[in-house]
Design a protein around this motif. Structure first.
Motif, short mmCIF file in Angstrom:
data_model
loop_
_atom_site.label_atom_id
_atom_site.label_comp_id
_atom_site.label_asym_id
_atom_site.label_seq_id
_atom_site.Cartn_x
_atom_site.Cartn_y
_atom_site.Cartn_z
N GLU A 15 36.54 -25.11 -87.10
CA GLU A 15 36.89 -23.73 -87.41
C GLU A 15 37.57 -23.58 -88.76
OE1 GLU A 15 36.70 -24.62 -83.12
OE2 GLU A 15 37.89 -25.47 -84.74
N SER A 16 38.03 -24.64 -89.39
CA SER A 16 38.59 -24.73 -90.73
C SER A 16 39.62 -25.84 -90.83
CB SER A 16 39.13 -23.41 -91.26
OG SER A 16 39.18 -23.51 -92.68
N TYR A 21 44.44 -22.20 -91.23
CA TYR A 21 43.33 -21.28 -91.45
C TYR A 21 42.25 -21.53 -90.41
CZ TYR A 21 39.33 -19.00 -93.70
OH TYR A 21 38.24 -18.21 -93.97
N ARG A 59 41.11 -13.35 -95.41
CA ARG A 59 40.02 -13.81 -96.28
C ARG A 59 38.76 -13.02 -96.05
NH1 ARG A 59 41.38 -19.68 -97.95
NH2 ARG A 59 39.87 -19.04 -99.42
N PRO A 103 36.33 -13.12 -92.85
CA PRO A 103 36.21 -14.56 -92.62
C PRO A 103 37.37 -15.19 -91.86
CG PRO A 103 35.57 -14.01 -94.85
CD PRO A 103 36.16 -12.77 -94.24
N GLY A 104 38.55 -14.58 -91.86
CA GLY A 104 39.65 -15.14 -91.08
C GLY A 104 41.00 -14.99 -91.73
N CYS A 128 38.49 -19.85 -89.24
CA CYS A 128 37.41 -18.91 -89.54
C CYS A 128 37.12 -18.00 -88.35
CB CYS A 128 36.13 -19.67 -89.90
SG CYS A 128 36.30 -20.73 -91.33
N ASN A 129 36.57 -16.85 -88.63
CA ASN A 129 36.20 -15.88 -87.61
C ASN A 129 34.69 -15.87 -87.37
OD1 ASN A 129 38.82 -15.04 -87.32
ND2 ASN A 129 38.60 -13.25 -88.61
N TYR A 130 34.04 -17.00 -87.46
CA TYR A 130 32.58 -17.03 -87.37
C TYR A 130 32.06 -16.47 -86.05
CZ TYR A 130 27.81 -18.73 -87.25
OH TYR A 130 26.45 -18.82 -87.12
N HIS A 147 44.49 -16.68 -93.05
CA HIS A 147 45.01 -17.91 -93.63
C HIS A 147 46.52 -17.74 -93.78
CE1 HIS A 147 44.10 -21.18 -96.89
NE2 HIS A 147 45.10 -21.54 -96.10
#
Length: 120
Positions: free
Chosen positions: A66-67, A85, A120, A8-9, A87-89, A11
């Motif tokens: 993105e967060s 943080y 994460r 998910p990314g 995200c890696n969407y 942080h």
């Protein structure tokens, strides 16, 4: 059972020591610097919430598509905490998180007291 490859990314959570008190009390300067970073890294702001305290410290939450990026300052202790943080969407944003955090450390001309990375 197969473990998914998706992450998910990254942080990053840092505590910084800052000698330049004006940077710990100027929420406007922090927001302007952040908006430049957001443009540079092609991020999208959803909202910004700011609170300036009686002692001139501030807390800011920048909600991103993105967060988020969050900061809390303590000028009386010459410290701040920063939370970045992404995200890696649609893509891996790991390097962006590291570069953005490094840019903030440079902006504050800060000494890193604590540096945590959570995948994460």
């Amino acid at each position: 059972m197969t473990i998914p490859l998706y992450s998910p990314g990254l942080h990053k959570l840092v505590t910084l020591e800052v000698q330049q008190e004006e940077k710990l009390i100027s929420s406007e300067s922090f927001i302007a610097f952040s908006e430049d970073l957001i443009l540079k890294y092609n991020l999208e702001t959803v909202g910004i919430n700011t609170h300036d305290f009686e002692n001139n410290s501030f807390t800011i939450a920048i909600c991103l598509k993105e967060s988020h990026i969050c900061i809390h300052t303590w000028p009386e202790f010459k410290q701040l905490t920063l939370d970045v943080y992404l995200c890696n969407y649609l893509q891996d944003n790991t390097e962006k998180v590291k570069e953005i955090t490094a840019a903030y450390i440079s902006y504050f001309d800060a000494k890193v007291l604590k540096d945590f990375e959570i995948n994460r």
